[in-house]
Design a protein around this motif. Sequence first.
Motif, short mmCIF file in Angstrom:
data_model
loop_
_atom_site.label_atom_id
_atom_site.label_comp_id
_atom_site.label_asym_id
_atom_site.label_seq_id
_atom_site.Cartn_x
_atom_site.Cartn_y
_atom_site.Cartn_z
N GLY A 171 13.19 21.24 27.32
CA GLY A 171 14.71 21.01 26.90
C GLY A 171 14.75 21.19 25.22
N ARG A 172 16.03 20.80 24.65
CA ARG A 172 16.37 20.80 23.25
C ARG A 172 15.94 19.54 22.84
NH1 ARG A 172 20.88 20.29 20.24
NH2 ARG A 172 22.10 20.16 21.98
N ARG A 217 17.94 9.24 32.29
CA ARG A 217 18.60 10.68 32.23
C ARG A 217 20.34 10.33 32.39
NH1 ARG A 217 19.96 13.11 36.94
NH2 ARG A 217 18.70 12.64 38.62
N GLY A 267 23.05 13.04 33.52
CA GLY A 267 23.44 14.48 34.27
C GLY A 267 22.34 14.89 35.22
N SER A 285 18.62 19.52 36.31
CA SER A 285 18.55 20.74 35.78
C SER A 285 19.26 21.16 34.50
CB SER A 285 18.98 22.01 36.50
OG SER A 285 20.24 21.59 36.89
N ASP A 286 19.92 19.89 33.95
CA ASP A 286 20.59 20.02 32.81
C ASP A 286 20.95 18.66 32.43
OD1 ASP A 286 21.88 20.83 30.37
OD2 ASP A 286 23.81 21.43 31.24
N THR A 337 20.45 14.84 29.61
CA THR A 337 20.20 14.57 28.76
C THR A 337 19.03 13.60 28.76
OG1 THR A 337 22.40 14.59 27.64
CG2 THR A 337 21.16 12.73 26.62
N THR A 364 18.70 9.13 22.58
CA THR A 364 18.44 10.25 23.13
C THR A 364 17.22 11.00 22.66
OG1 THR A 364 20.78 10.58 23.27
CG2 THR A 364 19.78 12.69 23.51
N ARG A 403 18.00 16.97 24.82
CA ARG A 403 19.59 17.58 25.72
C ARG A 403 19.19 18.71 26.38
NH1 ARG A 403 23.36 14.22 23.92
NH2 ARG A 403 23.45 13.73 21.65
N ARG A 404 19.85 19.11 27.32
CA ARG A 404 19.44 20.31 28.18
C ARG A 404 18.16 20.41 28.80
NH1 ARG A 404 23.78 24.53 27.26
NH2 ARG A 404 22.81 24.68 29.53
N ALA A 405 17.66 19.08 29.05
CA ALA A 405 16.20 18.97 29.70
C ALA A 405 16.38 19.66 31.07
CB ALA A 405 15.98 17.62 29.57
N ARG A 406 15.04 19.94 31.59
CA ARG A 406 15.11 20.24 32.76
C ARG A 406 13.81 19.56 33.38
NH1 ARG A 406 16.14 24.08 29.58
NH2 ARG A 406 14.37 25.11 29.23
#
Length: 175
Positions: free
Chosen positions: A30-31, A79, A81, A84-85, A87, A126, A129-132
């Motif tokens: 993720g970012r 999380r 979302g 697969s995408d 936060t 947080t 973000r964009r965590a898988r």
Amino acid sequence: MRVFIALELPEPFVDDLAAVARQLAVHVAGRYMKRDTYHVTLAFLGEIDEGTLRAALDAVDEACAGAGPIPLRASGLGRFGAPSDATLWLGLDPVGELTRLAEGVRERLGSHGVPFDKKAFRPHITLARRARIAGRPLPALAFPCPDEASRVTVFRSILDSSGATYKPLYTVELA
């Protein structure tokens, strides 16, 4: 300008959060957020003008008057979302002082006519973000030690291709 009001975190708590994020990054892509962006959002105002900002600063002063330091106790990961995408965040126990502060800030914003996101307050920080998030269990993590926060800050959020940069506009020290 894009604005939010947040509880700033003490440096030892931030150090512990950064360690948790480093451990997670080995297992969850993720970012990941920069350590200087860790905070607890009390109210998100979104795009506002200078006049609304002045009203928000008055609301923060009123909401923080007489408030003392806020206990911080990690309660686990969560999380928002899809896996697969998502936060990815670290939750905080919604202790009375923290909840009262968030409610007070929101109440005072409302009384000053300052619009804000009315989603229910869920105290969290947080981490990525964009965590898988895979379906496998995560390793045991050493969550941050309990601490206290004593600064409420109004931040401007500046978005660009590398993410958000937060610029403090106004800070109130909790007695």
